[in-house]
Write an enzyme that holds these catalytic residues in place. Structure first.
Site, PDB file in Angstrom:
ATOM      1  N   SER B 152      -3.630   2.326 -32.511  1.00 50.72           N
ATOM      2  CA  SER B 152      -4.581   1.703 -31.598  1.00 50.72           C
ATOM      3  C   SER B 152      -4.691   2.537 -30.314  1.00 50.72           C
ATOM      4  CB  SER B 152      -4.138   0.268 -31.326  1.00 50.72           C
ATOM      5  OG  SER B 152      -5.184  -0.478 -30.742  1.00 50.72           O
ATOM      6  N   ASP B 233     -10.095  -5.167 -39.694  1.00 43.27           N
ATOM      7  CA  ASP B 233      -9.551  -5.036 -38.338  1.00 43.27           C
ATOM      8  C   ASP B 233     -10.550  -5.631 -37.349  1.00 43.27           C
ATOM      9  OD1 ASP B 233      -8.963  -3.956 -35.749  1.00 43.27           O
ATOM     10  OD2 ASP B 233      -7.769  -2.387 -36.710  1.00 43.27           O
ATOM     11  N   HIS B 264      -5.340  -5.193 -38.021  1.00 40.99           N
ATOM     12  CA  HIS B 264      -4.832  -4.338 -36.942  1.00 40.99           C
ATOM     13  C   HIS B 264      -3.308  -4.435 -36.761  1.00 40.99           C
ATOM     14  CE1 HIS B 264      -6.147  -1.825 -33.554  1.00 40.99           C
ATOM     15  NE2 HIS B 264      -5.268  -2.417 -32.778  1.00 40.99           N
TER      16      HIS B 264
END
Lengths: 286, 286
Positions: B152, B233, B264
């Site tokens: 991320s 996600d 995620h």
């Protein structure tokens, strides 16, 4: 049969992990658990089931997030059930005051003392209710092939449940389990509080029914038990685990391995996680 | 060179994970990091090094505990450095008010705005100071063989750091990275606050120096980049990640894989963790 409410779901490994909630009759409270199911599972092709019992202060997420079990379970085509470690919100006086008793510390027994017996029945939840609820939900799990493992207090749970129910589980394993809880501090504290002991023997027979070292002595049939304990485990040093008492029973099929330098943490568990899943796979898929 | 203070150490996989603390000159604050070193490492036989950069709200423990990287890293004989995600306790006004800015959200850049520039220099910490401090400590790490990956915000960090420093890293990979932060909400928020942008272009060139999709366009030499993003996600759906902008550059050696059904979370990361470690091993051990 109560409906399972889906709380969340994540794709992981070769399947998915789903968190469910349902009103447990064993606990007289709602409870949550996580269930990993490999995508190969279906009602027409059900997969074997492994229960993972976590330790003191943990919950249904701990093993799922930190145990590193799921890649191997997915590869082997095995489901894993992660129950919570106690009822939550039972409202018993003092249940949140001591990390070794009450919330997060159900000890996988059925309480018989007046104070705890309404809610603290994790034994029935794990051994009877969860299998029934999951069978009913028809999720592609094969409850004729079940094994059980756990960590610390959950290692005690996994071994004692296996030994109390010959034939119900194919195998049992544990990381740093409390092997002789009728004589060690966590267990004595838990049993003193949860169990209404009336026998005069010492330890009381009500305690011995949850003591793996005692249960192993009278266990009939083939034992399939693997235990790993780290030599640098502080709780081993403090006399909470006593794997030697289990080993001293001298029962065939019980392997106790001392792992040099490892401690009580999930770093230890995650290192041997694939070996434990493979150990169970051998019996679950035999 | 500041001394590394050992905070804790756990045996794990084929080695050990140690948490260190030291006074960082980049951050003008003490910082902590975790370091996994396989037991095969020694000053006379140093092992390659992989940096793992975690995402928003995480710290130096998150990847070590939930990433499931260590068994594979141990098997491959690779060390992993897990830095924190920001300075801690910088005392900047508002730094704890927004999970997308300040504490836990350092964005792996060097801040230039008056408000943030004293402490928020995670880029220098990761790229320069940690390698220097670790070399000095003589822990059996080979800093001629280094790769970098992350998740991320940390995926953004890993890709942009790789692309900004040709030749310094052998390979880079990312789980669900923010690939085009000069145009997506997290990045725009971070760059607006952290960076003192004086150019009139839009986005400002001060932002583009940390944008992987932009950096890739002018990257010379062979790229060794692997990116995995889950199709479920939520941050992909909200336009925070934009892996297609990276893919559209059309650079050879950049593989972007969309993983069906994954989200995620660290369940996603742990599933592909062994593949990412193996990807880096190929270049680190070539």
């Amino acid at each position: 049969m109560p409906a399972l409410e889906k709380v969340s779901s994540n794709r992981v490994s070769t399947g998915s992990l789903t968190k469910y909630k349902f009103p447990s009759s064993s606990l007289s409270l709602p409870t949550q658990f996580n269930l990993f199911v490999p995508s190969s599972a279906s009602p027409s092709s059900p997969v074997p089931v492994l229960f993972y019992l976590a330790g003191l202060t943990c919950n249904e997420d701990t093993g799922a997030q930190k145990g590193a079990f799921l890649n191997k379970a997915g590869e082997e085509g095995i489901a894993i059930v992660f129950p919570d470690t106690s009822p939550r919100g039972a409202g018993v006086e003092g249940e949140d005051d001591d990390w070794q008793l009450g919330t997060g510390a159900g000890f996988y027994l059925n309480a018989t003392s007046e104070k705890w017996k309404k809610h603290y029945n994790m034994y029935d939840l794990v051994v009877k209710e969860l299998p029934e609820v999951l069978k009913e939900a028809d999720l592609g799990l094969d409850f004729s092939r079940v094994s059980i493992f756990g960590h610390s207090m959950g290692g005690h749970g996994a071994l004692s449940i296996y030994l109390k129910n010959p034939g119900q589980y194919k195998s049992s394993s544990a990381f740093a389990p409390a092997c002789n809880p009728s004589k060690t501090p966590w267990g004595v504290n838990a049993f003193t509080n949860y169990l209404n002991a009336v026998t005069r023997s010492s330890p009381p027979s009500e305690w011995l029914q949850y003591d793996s070292s005692h249960l192993l002595q009278s266990f009939k049939g083939d034992a399939h038990i693997l235990v790993d304990v780290g030599t640098e485990d502080d709780f081993l040093k403090k006399g909470q685990l006593e794997p030697k008492t289990l080993e001293r029973v001298g029962k065939e099929g019980v392997e106790v391995r001392m792992q040099e330098g490892f401690d009580h943490s999930y770093y230890f568990i995650s290192t041997f996680a694939p070996e434990h899943v493979a150990f169970h796979a051998k019996y679950l898929k035999a």
